[in-house]
Design a protein around this motif. Structure first.
Motif, PDB file in Angstrom:
ATOM      1  N   PRO A  88     -59.767 -48.655 -13.971  1.00  0.00           N
ATOM      2  CA  PRO A  88     -60.737 -47.772 -13.316  1.00  0.00           C
ATOM      3  C   PRO A  88     -60.388 -46.285 -13.364  1.00  0.00           C
ATOM      4  N   ASN A  89     -59.119 -45.949 -13.674  1.00  0.00           N
ATOM      5  CA  ASN A  89     -58.691 -44.551 -13.648  1.00  0.00           C
ATOM      6  C   ASN A  89     -58.558 -43.917 -15.032  1.00  0.00           C
ATOM      7  N   LEU A  90     -59.184 -44.509 -16.029  1.00  0.00           N
ATOM      8  CA  LEU A  90     -59.123 -43.949 -17.380  1.00  0.00           C
ATOM      9  C   LEU A  90     -59.727 -42.546 -17.435  1.00  0.00           C
ATOM     10  N   LEU A 112     -66.774 -45.721 -15.275  1.00  0.00           N
ATOM     11  CA  LEU A 112     -65.482 -45.046 -15.385  1.00  0.00           C
ATOM     12  C   LEU A 112     -65.659 -43.615 -14.903  1.00  0.00           C
ATOM     13  N   LYS A 113     -65.570 -43.422 -13.615  1.00  0.00           N
ATOM     14  CA  LYS A 113     -65.904 -42.139 -12.988  1.00  0.00           C
ATOM     15  C   LYS A 113     -64.937 -41.014 -13.364  1.00  0.00           C
ATOM     16  N   SER A 114     -63.717 -41.362 -13.778  1.00  0.00           N
ATOM     17  CA  SER A 114     -62.726 -40.331 -14.109  1.00  0.00           C
ATOM     18  C   SER A 114     -62.691 -40.019 -15.610  1.00  0.00           C
ATOM     19  N   LEU A 115     -63.525 -40.689 -16.379  1.00  0.00           N
ATOM     20  CA  LEU A 115     -63.500 -40.502 -17.828  1.00  0.00           C
ATOM     21  C   LEU A 115     -63.932 -39.088 -18.205  1.00  0.00           C
ATOM     22  N   GLN A 116     -63.053 -38.375 -18.929  1.00  0.00           N
ATOM     23  CA  GLN A 116     -63.330 -36.997 -19.342  1.00  0.00           C
ATOM     24  C   GLN A 116     -63.520 -36.857 -20.849  1.00  0.00           C
ATOM     25  N   SER A 117     -62.820 -37.679 -21.619  1.00  0.00           N
ATOM     26  CA  SER A 117     -62.883 -37.576 -23.078  1.00  0.00           C
ATOM     27  C   SER A 117     -63.166 -38.942 -23.695  1.00  0.00           C
TER      28      SER A 117
END
Length: 258
Positions: A88-90, A112-117
């Motif tokens: 969940p923290n990807l 995936l709320k933390s996905l940036q890239s």
């Protein structure tokens, strides 16, 4: 080499809970599933499974601290919903070179709320019309898609960032610059020593020459003084002779008078 055996070798006598990074690229998964990974890898933050023949992520264990996941050059086309459940923290996910064709395949990444890239390079989905706009709209939490943001600004290089941080810590150009300064100072000092030595030698020669010339001058003065004394004595003797002659003349005159 099978994935399970490769993971066992990568542990290097460590327990799974001690591993923060794990790379098993180019090994083989017997049935296209994740093998050898367990829930015991609780501290795992970086996992790379490039070109291992994966076609499913169904057997991926729970990896709560995992932040970066490399899955490029596999055979994945779906089952991405597992990622939001198990990782969940990807913040970084590389799916380039897989068989992802439709936007519905990546829709599962919305959780995936933390996905940036996200990297989907060399997947069939990239040939869709308005591909980039559609993915950014579907996944608003993503900042960089295939290495660029919505304004086509390139994503920062994490290795370059690390180098910059090292430079700030004083282990970079500043230290080299100081060493160069020291070398230059040493060179200047050695050159100054040579100049000082030659200067001293020259000074010594000058002093020696000056002393020699002074000695000659003293001798000349002595000779000149002796000559003056001789002349004085000669003058005195001349005067005495003249007086004697005069006296003799006076005596003769006296005799004649007599």
């Amino acid at each position: 080499m099978e994935m399970k055996k490769r993971i066992s070798l990568e542990l290097r006598n460590r327990s799974p809970a001690e591993v923060a990074e794990l790379v098993v690229d180019n090994c083989r998964s017997a049935d296209g599933e994740v093998e050898g990974l367990t829930d015991e890898f609780t501290e795992l933050e970086f996992l790379s499974m490039v070109n291992v023949g994966l076609s499913s992520l169904a057997k991926l264990p729970s990896l709560p601290k995992l932040r970066k996941l490399e899955l490029s050059d596999n055979n994945l086309s779906g089952s991405l919903e597992t990622l939001s459940e198990k990782c969940p923290n990807l913040t970084y996910l590389n799916l380039s070179g897989n068989k992802i064709k439709e936007l519905s395949n990546v829709e599962a990444l919305q959780n995936l709320k933390s996905l940036q890239s996200l990297d989907l390079f060399n997947c069939e989905i990239t040939s869709l019309e308005d591909y980039r706009e559609s993915v950014f709209e579907l996944l608003p939490q993503v900042t960089y898609l295939d290495g660029f943001d919505q304004e086509d600004n390139e994503a920062p290089d994490s290795e370059a960032d690390d180098e910059d941080e090292d430079g700030e810590d004083g282990a970079g150009p500043t230290g080299d610059y100081d060493e160069e300064d020291d070398e230059e100072e040493d060179e200047d000092g050695s050159e100054g020593g040579e100049v000082g030595l030659s200067f001293q030698v020259n000074q010594g020669d000058q002093v020696g020459n000056t002393g020699f010339s002074l000695q000659e001058d003293d001798e000349d003065e002595e000779d000149y003084g002796e000559e003056e004394e001789e002349e004085d004595q000669a003058g005195v003797q001349g005067q005495k002779r003249k007086r004697d002659v005069d006296d003799e003349g006076e005596d003769d005159d006296d005799d004649e008078d007599d």
